[in-house]
Design an enzyme around this catalytic site. Sequence first.
Site, mmCIF file in Angstrom:
data_model
loop_
_atom_site.group_PDB
_atom_site.id
_atom_site.type_symbol
_atom_site.label_atom_id
_atom_site.label_comp_id
_atom_site.label_asym_id
_atom_site.label_seq_id
_atom_site.Cartn_x
_atom_site.Cartn_y
_atom_site.Cartn_z
ATOM 1 N N ALA A 38 0.810 -1.230 0.000
ATOM 2 C CA ALA A 38 0.000 0.000 0.000
ATOM 3 C C ALA A 38 0.835 1.268 0.000
ATOM 4 C CB ALA A 38 -0.922 -0.001 1.214
ATOM 5 N N ASP A 41 3.771 3.193 -5.288
ATOM 6 C CA ASP A 41 3.285 4.182 -6.243
ATOM 7 C C ASP A 41 1.863 3.883 -6.756
ATOM 8 O OD1 ASP A 41 3.844 6.270 -8.149
ATOM 9 O OD2 ASP A 41 3.854 4.652 -9.641
ATOM 10 N N ASP A 199 -5.978 -6.652 -15.700
ATOM 11 C CA ASP A 199 -5.336 -6.053 -16.864
ATOM 12 C C ASP A 199 -6.068 -4.739 -17.047
ATOM 13 O OD1 ASP A 199 -4.870 -5.142 -19.491
ATOM 14 O OD2 ASP A 199 -4.224 -7.145 -20.073
ATOM 15 N N HIS A 200 -5.429 -3.630 -16.680
ATOM 16 C CA HIS A 200 -6.210 -2.389 -16.582
ATOM 17 C C HIS A 200 -6.752 -1.921 -17.939
ATOM 18 C CE1 HIS A 200 -2.484 -0.261 -17.732
ATOM 19 N NE2 HIS A 200 -3.243 0.775 -18.004
ATOM 20 N N GLU A 238 3.704 5.364 -26.556
ATOM 21 C CA GLU A 238 3.815 6.252 -25.406
ATOM 22 C C GLU A 238 4.962 7.225 -25.625
ATOM 23 O OE1 GLU A 238 3.050 4.354 -21.345
ATOM 24 O OE2 GLU A 238 4.001 2.770 -22.492
ATOM 25 N N HIS A 262 -1.957 -6.486 -22.303
ATOM 26 C CA HIS A 262 -2.882 -5.469 -22.824
ATOM 27 C C HIS A 262 -3.207 -5.667 -24.314
ATOM 28 C CE1 HIS A 262 -1.893 -3.710 -19.071
ATOM 29 N NE2 HIS A 262 -0.832 -3.036 -19.448
HETATM 30 C C1 BG6 Z 1 1.344 -0.682 -17.762
HETATM 31 C C2 BG6 Z 1 2.782 -0.871 -18.188
HETATM 32 O O1 BG6 Z 1 0.720 -1.911 -17.593
HETATM 33 O O2 BG6 Z 1 0.677 0.071 -18.756
HETATM 34 C C3 BG6 Z 1 3.454 0.478 -18.393
HETATM 35 O O3 BG6 Z 1 3.464 -1.601 -17.184
HETATM 36 C C4 BG6 Z 1 2.664 1.321 -19.365
HETATM 37 O O4 BG6 Z 1 4.784 0.313 -18.862
HETATM 38 C C5 BG6 Z 1 1.204 1.374 -18.953
HETATM 39 O O5 BG6 Z 1 3.221 2.609 -19.377
HETATM 40 C C6 BG6 Z 1 0.371 2.059 -20.013
HETATM 41 O O6 BG6 Z 1 -0.912 2.255 -19.524
HETATM 42 P P1 BG6 Z 1 -1.832 3.417 -20.086
HETATM 43 O O7 BG6 Z 1 -3.134 3.201 -19.382
HETATM 44 O O8 BG6 Z 1 -1.171 4.708 -19.749
HETATM 45 O O9 BG6 Z 1 -1.906 3.189 -21.564
#
Ligand code: BG6
Length: 510
Positions: A38, A41, A199-200, A238, A262
Site C-alpha cells: 500500500a 506508487d 489487466d487495466h 507512449e 494489454h
Molecule cells: C502498464 C505498463 O501496464 O501500462 C506500463 O506496465 C505502461 O509500462 C502502462 O506505461 C500504459 O498504460 P496506459 O493506461 O497509460 O496506456
Amino acid sequence: MKNLEGDIMGIIENKIGSVVELCDDPTPEPAGIIIFGASGDLSFRKLIPSMYKLFKNRKLIDFYILGVGRSNFSDDDFRNKVLESLDFKQDVVKKFIEHIYFLSGDYDQDELYINLKEKINILNKKHNTKNNKLFYFATPPNVYIPIIRHLGKFDLNNEDENFSRMVIEKPFGNNLESAKKLDCELHKYLNEKQIYRIDHYLGKETVQNILMMRFANIVFEPIWNYKYIDHVQITVSEELGVENRIGYFENTGLLRDMVQNHILQLLTLIAIEPPASLDANMIHDEKMKVLKSIRRFNVDNLDEFVVRGQYTDGYINNEFKKSYIEEVGKNSKTETFVALKLLIDNWRWSGVPFYIRTGKRLKKKLSEVSIVFKDVPHSIFSDFYPVKFEPNALVIRIQPDEGFKLILQAKQPGSKICINTLNMEFKYRNFFDYEPQDAYERLILDALLGDQTLYVRNDIMEESWKLVTPILERWENSDLYYYPSGSWGPKESDRLIEKDGRRWRNYENI
Ligand code: BG6
C-alpha cells in the site's frame, strides 16, 4: 396537441429514465479492502484515488481500506499520505479518510498475518463489513507466493457466507513456467472464482465499448471478416520512457510489459465470435478460441514477423530525452519497442494480418485500433480518377481523445468527378457528459461485485504466455534495432508491414 406532446415527452422521459437506471452500477456488498504494497506508487496514484471516487459515488458505504506494507507507518501517517495524494480538502475526503488504516510488517513472517487477522476482525466489527474481504496484491511479484501461503495458513482465504477475493496485479509471472507456478500456488488456496487477474486495459471505457460496437449494431458484423477486411493495425505508443521503473523494466521488456497482456486482450476483443451472452465465462471461452487460433511463431524465421527495438536519445515536443542505455547506466538489450505481425488461422480471419506496434518514447501517446477494409472490387471512376483511394477504415481511438471514426470516400462539391476522403468522427467528450472513469475504478468495483468479465481467466493468461515465451527465449542475448526518441520506432518496423504492400496508417490529418 399539448397533451399528445406531453404524452410523448412522458414516454421519452420514461425511456431515458430506465436507461439511466440501467447505466448505474449496483452497489456492492460491504467489504474490507486490504492492499498489500500500500505504500507503493500504484496505491497512491491509482488504487486509493479510485476507491475515493467509488466512495464519493456511494459505491463504497460499509467498508474499510487496510494498507499493508513494510513502511513503518501508523494509521495517521498513512492517512496523511493518502490526503496528499488525493489533493482534496472537501469534507467528503475527511469522511473517506476515517475508513483508512495501516499495518506494517514483513511479508515472510507469520507475525504480520497474526496481526492482520486481528486487525481485520476489529475493523470488520467496526465497519460492518460482514467479513467480506478483497485483498489487492500491489507488491513486487516476488512476494505474491509468500503472501498467498500465509493467507492460506491463517485461514484468510476461506469463504463461507462471506467472500474472500484476491486481485493480482501484473506481471503475472515472467514467462510460461513462472506464470504456471504462481497460478498453481494460488489454486492451492483459492478457486478460480476468487482470483482476479487484473489487466487495466480491460477497464478502459473505449476497450469495453469494442463489444458494444461489434455486437449492439448490425452494420459491422456482416463485413467483420476476411472477405471485407484487408488487415488490422493496433498501435499503442507512449511518449514516456521507463521513468522511475528501470529496475522492473530492465528485467521485463516491452513484449512482456504490453503485448502479453494489454495488446493481446485488445486483439481478442476485435477478433472474437459473438458470445451467446455477457456471461464472463462465455466471453472468456470465445477469447480463448481466438488465442488458440493465433499462428505460432516460427522462431527460426522470427525477423519475418517480429521487430524489437530500443530508444536512443532524441527530442519529444522539443524536449531532449536520453537514450535507454544512458538511463539504465549500462549496456542493455532490453526492448522498449516491439512490432509484430500475427495471423489468426480460423474461418473469420484467414489471411488477414494483424499488425501491432508498441513502444516507449515514441512520437506521441496514442492507442488506436484500425480496421482497414479492402478496396472496392472495381472502380467505375478509374478513367477520370486514376488515383488509388484511401481504403475505408474504422479507427477505434482507445486514448487519448477517446472515440472512433469511419474513413469513407465522398464526392467533393464542385467539379463532376472529384473524390475526397472524409472522416465521420465520434468523440466521447463531445457526445456524453463525460469524465473518463479510471479503469481501476471500474475494475475494483467489479471485483467487489464479483464480476470477472473484465478480468483475465487462468487459461487465457497461460495461452498468452505460450504465444510469447518462444519469442522471449529466442531473443535472449540477441541483437535489437535502435530508434531515436520521438520517432515511430525503428525503420525495420516500417519494413515489416511495407513488404506486404501496406503501411502504418496515420489518420490524424484526415
Ligand atoms: C502498464 C505498463 O501496464 O501500462 C506500463 O506496465 C505502461 O509500462 C502502462 O506505461 C500504459 O498504460 P496506459 O493506461 O497509460 O496506456
